[in-house]
Design an enzyme around this catalytic site. Structure first.
Site, PDB file in Angstrom:
ATOM      1  N   GLY A 162       0.823  -1.211   0.000  1.00  0.00           N
ATOM      2  CA  GLY A 162       0.000   0.000   0.000  1.00  0.00           C
ATOM      3  C   GLY A 162       0.854   1.256   0.000  1.00  0.00           C
ATOM      4  CD  GLN A 180     -12.259  -1.595   2.221  1.00  0.00           C
ATOM      5  OE1 GLN A 180     -11.585  -0.833   1.496  1.00  0.00           O
ATOM      6  NE2 GLN A 180     -13.329  -1.176   2.855  1.00  0.00           N
ATOM      7  CB  SER A 225      -8.165   5.894  10.872  1.00  0.00           C
ATOM      8  OG  SER A 225      -8.812   6.840  10.067  1.00  0.00           O
ATOM      9  CD  GLU A 240     -13.048   8.729   7.989  1.00  0.00           C
ATOM     10  OE1 GLU A 240     -14.192   8.275   8.001  1.00  0.00           O
ATOM     11  OE2 GLU A 240     -12.773   9.864   7.581  1.00  0.00           O
ATOM     12  CE1 TYR A 268     -10.082   1.965   7.283  1.00  0.00           C
ATOM     13  CE2 TYR A 268     -10.818   4.126   8.026  1.00  0.00           C
ATOM     14  CZ  TYR A 268      -9.791   3.243   7.714  1.00  0.00           C
ATOM     15  OH  TYR A 268      -8.481   3.644   7.857  1.00  0.00           O
TER      16      TYR A 268
HETATM   17  P1  NAP Z   1      -3.738   1.291   1.258  1.00  0.00           P
HETATM   18  O1  NAP Z   1      -2.895   2.019   0.244  1.00  0.00           O
HETATM   19  O2  NAP Z   1      -5.169   1.037   0.970  1.00  0.00           O
HETATM   20  O3  NAP Z   1      -2.999  -0.114   1.558  1.00  0.00           O
HETATM   21  C1  NAP Z   1      -3.636  -1.123   2.268  1.00  0.00           C
HETATM   22  C2  NAP Z   1      -2.731  -2.334   2.299  1.00  0.00           C
HETATM   23  O4  NAP Z   1      -3.379  -3.387   3.041  1.00  0.00           O
HETATM   24  C3  NAP Z   1      -2.388  -2.920   0.921  1.00  0.00           C
HETATM   25  O5  NAP Z   1      -1.055  -3.352   0.932  1.00  0.00           O
HETATM   26  C4  NAP Z   1      -3.333  -4.113   0.840  1.00  0.00           C
HETATM   27  O6  NAP Z   1      -2.864  -5.142  -0.011  1.00  0.00           O
HETATM   28  C5  NAP Z   1      -3.273  -4.594   2.280  1.00  0.00           C
HETATM   29  N1  NAP Z   1      -4.359  -5.488   2.655  1.00  0.00           N
HETATM   30  C6  NAP Z   1      -5.686  -5.316   2.500  1.00  0.00           C
HETATM   31  N2  NAP Z   1      -6.369  -6.367   2.981  1.00  0.00           N
HETATM   32  C7  NAP Z   1      -5.443  -7.240   3.445  1.00  0.00           C
HETATM   33  C8  NAP Z   1      -5.509  -8.520   4.032  1.00  0.00           C
HETATM   34  N3  NAP Z   1      -6.685  -9.140   4.249  1.00  0.00           N
HETATM   35  N4  NAP Z   1      -4.362  -9.138   4.400  1.00  0.00           N
HETATM   36  C9  NAP Z   1      -3.172  -8.551   4.166  1.00  0.00           C
HETATM   37  N5  NAP Z   1      -3.034  -7.344   3.587  1.00  0.00           N
HETATM   38  C10 NAP Z   1      -4.166  -6.701   3.226  1.00  0.00           C
HETATM   39  O7  NAP Z   1      -3.676   2.055   2.662  1.00  0.00           O
HETATM   40  P2  NAP Z   1      -2.671   3.201   3.163  1.00  0.00           P
HETATM   41  O8  NAP Z   1      -3.199   4.526   2.742  1.00  0.00           O
HETATM   42  O9  NAP Z   1      -1.283   2.808   2.850  1.00  0.00           O
HETATM   43  O10 NAP Z   1      -2.919   3.120   4.741  1.00  0.00           O
HETATM   44  C11 NAP Z   1      -2.174   2.229   5.560  1.00  0.00           C
HETATM   45  C12 NAP Z   1      -2.952   1.947   6.839  1.00  0.00           C
HETATM   46  O11 NAP Z   1      -3.192   3.175   7.522  1.00  0.00           O
HETATM   47  C13 NAP Z   1      -4.328   1.326   6.639  1.00  0.00           C
HETATM   48  O12 NAP Z   1      -4.563   0.470   7.733  1.00  0.00           O
HETATM   49  C14 NAP Z   1      -5.276   2.502   6.696  1.00  0.00           C
HETATM   50  O13 NAP Z   1      -6.552   2.067   7.114  1.00  0.00           O
HETATM   51  C15 NAP Z   1      -4.590   3.353   7.727  1.00  0.00           C
HETATM   52  N6  NAP Z   1      -4.795   4.788   7.612  1.00  0.00           N
HETATM   53  C16 NAP Z   1      -4.582   5.428   6.439  1.00  0.00           C
HETATM   54  C17 NAP Z   1      -4.710   6.810   6.392  1.00  0.00           C
HETATM   55  C18 NAP Z   1      -4.447   7.574   5.116  1.00  0.00           C
HETATM   56  O14 NAP Z   1      -4.844   8.732   5.032  1.00  0.00           O
HETATM   57  N7  NAP Z   1      -3.745   6.985   4.154  1.00  0.00           N
HETATM   58  C19 NAP Z   1      -5.045   7.540   7.553  1.00  0.00           C
HETATM   59  C20 NAP Z   1      -5.238   6.837   8.736  1.00  0.00           C
HETATM   60  C21 NAP Z   1      -5.092   5.467   8.779  1.00  0.00           C
HETATM   61  P3  NAP Z   1      -3.215  -5.154  -1.614  1.00  0.00           P
HETATM   62  O15 NAP Z   1      -2.154  -4.300  -2.263  1.00  0.00           O
HETATM   63  O16 NAP Z   1      -3.120  -6.593  -1.947  1.00  0.00           O
HETATM   64  O17 NAP Z   1      -4.595  -4.589  -1.764  1.00  0.00           O
HETATM   65  O1  F7E Z   2     -12.527  11.091   1.081  1.00  0.00           O
HETATM   66  C1  F7E Z   2     -15.170  13.342  -0.122  1.00  0.00           C
HETATM   67  C2  F7E Z   2     -15.610  12.212   0.776  1.00  0.00           C
HETATM   68  O2  F7E Z   2     -11.986   8.794   0.288  1.00  0.00           O
HETATM   69  C3  F7E Z   2     -12.282  12.370   1.612  1.00  0.00           C
HETATM   70  C4  F7E Z   2      -8.686   6.837   4.073  1.00  0.00           C
HETATM   71  O3  F7E Z   2      -7.295   6.797   3.866  1.00  0.00           O
HETATM   72  O4  F7E Z   2      -8.518   8.916   5.263  1.00  0.00           O
HETATM   73  C5  F7E Z   2      -9.134   8.293   4.150  1.00  0.00           C
HETATM   74  O5  F7E Z   2     -10.543   8.314   4.277  1.00  0.00           O
HETATM   75  C6  F7E Z   2     -13.546  13.216   1.511  1.00  0.00           C
HETATM   76  C7  F7E Z   2     -14.799  12.526   2.031  1.00  0.00           C
HETATM   77  O6  F7E Z   2     -10.763   9.791   2.291  1.00  0.00           O
HETATM   78  C8  F7E Z   2     -15.417  12.110  -3.513  1.00  0.00           C
HETATM   79  O7  F7E Z   2     -17.014  12.210   0.968  1.00  0.00           O
HETATM   80  C9  F7E Z   2     -16.078  13.852  -2.418  1.00  0.00           C
HETATM   81  O8  F7E Z   2     -15.512  13.414   2.840  1.00  0.00           O
HETATM   82  O9  F7E Z   2     -10.253  10.628   0.063  1.00  0.00           O
HETATM   83  P1  F7E Z   2     -11.349  10.014   0.837  1.00  0.00           P
HETATM   84  P2  F7E Z   2     -11.449   9.508   3.717  1.00  0.00           P
HETATM   85  O10 F7E Z   2     -12.824   8.989   3.585  1.00  0.00           O
HETATM   86  O11 F7E Z   2     -11.257  10.735   4.543  1.00  0.00           O
HETATM   87  C10 F7E Z   2      -8.809   8.323   6.535  1.00  0.00           C
HETATM   88  C11 F7E Z   2      -8.044   9.092   7.592  1.00  0.00           C
HETATM   89  C12 F7E Z   2      -8.593   6.865   6.563  1.00  0.00           C
HETATM   90  O12 F7E Z   2      -8.256   6.285   7.596  1.00  0.00           O
HETATM   91  C13 F7E Z   2      -9.030   6.093   5.366  1.00  0.00           C
HETATM   92  O13 F7E Z   2      -8.376   4.832   5.322  1.00  0.00           O
HETATM   93  O14 F7E Z   2     -13.779  13.478   0.130  1.00  0.00           O
HETATM   94  N1  F7E Z   2     -15.390  13.065  -1.549  1.00  0.00           N
HETATM   95  N2  F7E Z   2     -16.123  13.276  -3.632  1.00  0.00           N
HETATM   96  C14 F7E Z   2     -14.946  11.980  -2.213  1.00  0.00           C
HETATM   97  N3  F7E Z   2     -14.211  10.922  -1.808  1.00  0.00           N
HETATM   98  C15 F7E Z   2     -13.915   9.974  -2.728  1.00  0.00           C
HETATM   99  N4  F7E Z   2     -13.148   8.922  -2.350  1.00  0.00           N
HETATM  100  N5  F7E Z   2     -14.364  10.046  -4.015  1.00  0.00           N
HETATM  101  C16 F7E Z   2     -15.130  11.088  -4.469  1.00  0.00           C
HETATM  102  O15 F7E Z   2     -15.501  11.143  -5.623  1.00  0.00           O
END
Ligand code: NAP
Ligand code: F7E
Length: 347
Positions: free
Chosen positions: A12, A89, A135, A137, A159
């Site tokens: 990821g 996920q 997160s 969230e 989630y």
């Molecule tokens: P991401 O790009 O969606 O990556 C998710 C990773 O999890 C991918 O490597 C995916 O593998 C793997 N995965 C999914 N289901 C799995 C399973 N059943 N077993 C093993 N691996 C699995 O997420 P990210 O943005 O790097 O975020 C990393 C973590 O931080 C996540 O837990 C996310 O919820 C959390 N988080 C993200 C944010 C953000 O803004 N990015 C903020 C707060 C928390 P595949 O490549 O095979 O799909």
């Molecule tokens: O949405 C709005 C949508 O999907 C941001 C994940 O990494 O951060 C992420 O979750 C905002 C939301 O991120 C579209 O309704 C409008 O309000 O980019 P997003 P998220 O839902 O904040 C948190 C911290 C995590 O932990 C999660 O894993 O944007 N929005 N129009 C849209 N969002 C999407 N995806 N697509 C649209 O077309």
């Protein structure tokens, strides 16, 4: 002695940046990958090392958070000093379509991993440090602005509910079994490697494709939502710092500034001398049954204890993503001009 790290979710966005950081710091890095019918290692291909090289420090293992035996086997083989649980996920909108699957991976998957780590720690007598990707969230319908580590949670999606469970599981293993376990409560963080269905990347991909005549419309949902957007490269540094402290604790990681989706759109299209209003249309498919309207974090504790500060703020982050996606769009333009079809996901 060289430290050994195990990363779930290594394919990821965050997994790729964390791998780079740990390899730079002389770690041996192991990652869990899921088997798929196509390659999923695009974000880490540049780190791949042939097994026959003299000193291999980057290894991948097939496994899944849903299969506890695979986690136990990998931990036994790898003998990690640090485990980073990034697998999830992670798409909030998708979690409304697949609530049970999301809960299984995010909450029960984390429990499988905590159990495997604790059992390994007991049987080997070695200490393992555990990072949980919590997160912002979890704050959901926010009860105070800005949020800090003491702000109560009010999750608004399957989630987020699952992440709350995993957050408390992590604390419970720390308190019940003395595991060195930390929650990083990370606010939205983005990069050129962000998945293309998250809103920032969806915007930068579309804006650059529109600029080069590859697309004419961008469909979006709620433009009023406000987020605290930082750079993933900065945030993985905070994950590592948490596991280097004398005592385990939970930390909020954010920039402290918040912008609407509309602000991000304006910044992105302005980078390309375009007006987003000429191209963006509303599609209700992208609305969520329950929305998180505003997230803004106060990372004072991380600044004081970890010495962590964000380096990249939203306008610079947006420019970085636009530049990377422009290179991608230019390659697509070349393919299209040569008569090839190029498909881009719109979810
Ligand atoms: P991401 O790009 O969606 O990556 C998710 C990773 O999890 C991918 O490597 C995916 O593998 C793997 N995965 C999914 N289901 C799995 C399973 N059943 N077993 C093993 N691996 C699995 O997420 P990210 O943005 O790097 O975020 C990393 C973590 O931080 C996540 O837990 C996310 O919820 C959390 N988080 C993200 C944010 C953000 O803004 N990015 C903020 C707060 C928390 P595949 O490549 O095979 O799909
Ligand atoms: O949405 C709005 C949508 O999907 C941001 C994940 O990494 O951060 C992420 O979750 C905002 C939301 O991120 C579209 O309704 C409008 O309000 O980019 P997003 P998220 O839902 O904040 C948190 C911290 C995590 O932990 C999660 O894993 O944007 N929005 N129009 C849209 N969002 C999407 N995806 N697509 C649209 O077309």
């Amino acid at each position: 002695m060289r430290k050994v790290a195990l990363i779930t979710g290594i394919t990821g966005q965050d997994g790729s940046y964390l791998s780079e950081l740990l390899l730079e710091r002389d770690y041996e890095v192991h990652g869990v990958v899921r088997r798929a019918s196509v390659f999923t290692t695009e974000r880490i291909d540049h780190l791949y090392q042939d097994r026959h090289e003299p000193e291999v420090r980057f290894h991948l293992h097939y496994g899944d958070l849903l299969e506890p035996t695979s986690l136990r086997r990998i931990i036994g083989e790898v003998q990690p000093d640090e485990v980073y649980n990034l697998a999830a996920q992670s798409h909030v909108r998708t979690s409304f379509e697949q609530p049970v699957y999301t809960a299984q991976v995010v909450a029960i998957g984390t429990l499988h991993l905590l159990e495997a780590v604790c059992d390994y720690q007991r049987s080997s007598g070695r200490q393992v440090r555990f990072y949980q990707a919590s997160s912002s969230e979890m704050y959901g319908k926010v009860l105070e602005i800005p949020q800090n580590e003491l702000t109560p949670f009010y999750p608004r999606s399957p989630y987020a509910c699952a992440k709350v469970q995993a957050y408390w599981q992590t604390i419970n293993y720390r308190e019940a079994y003395g595991l060195f376990a930390c929650n990083g409560i990370l606010f939205n963080h983005e990069s050129p490697r962000r998945g293309e269905t998250f809103v920032t990347r969806k915007i930068t991909r579309a804006a650059t494709r529109i600029k080069l005549g590859l697309q004419d419309t961008l469909y979006l949902g709620n433009l009023d939502a406000r987020r605290d957007w930082g750079f993933a490269g900065d945030y993985v540094e905070a994950m590592w710092l948490m596991l280097q402290q004398p005592e385990p604790a939970d930390f909020l990681i954010a920039t402290g500034r918040c912008h609407s989706v509309r602000d991000f759109l304006t910044t992105a299209f302005r980078c390309l001398d375009l007006n987003w209003r000429d191209y963006v249309k509303f599609d209700a498919r992208y609305l969520r049954p329950t929305e998180v309207d505003l997230l803004q974090g106060d990372a004072s504790k991380a600044r004081e204890v970890l010495g962590w500060e964000p380096k990249v703020m939203m306008p610079e982050l947006c420019r970085m993503m636009i530049d990377a996606d422009m290179s991608l769009a230019q390659r697509e333009r070349t393919l299209v001009d040569a008569g090839h079809a190029v498909l881009v996901p719109s979810a």
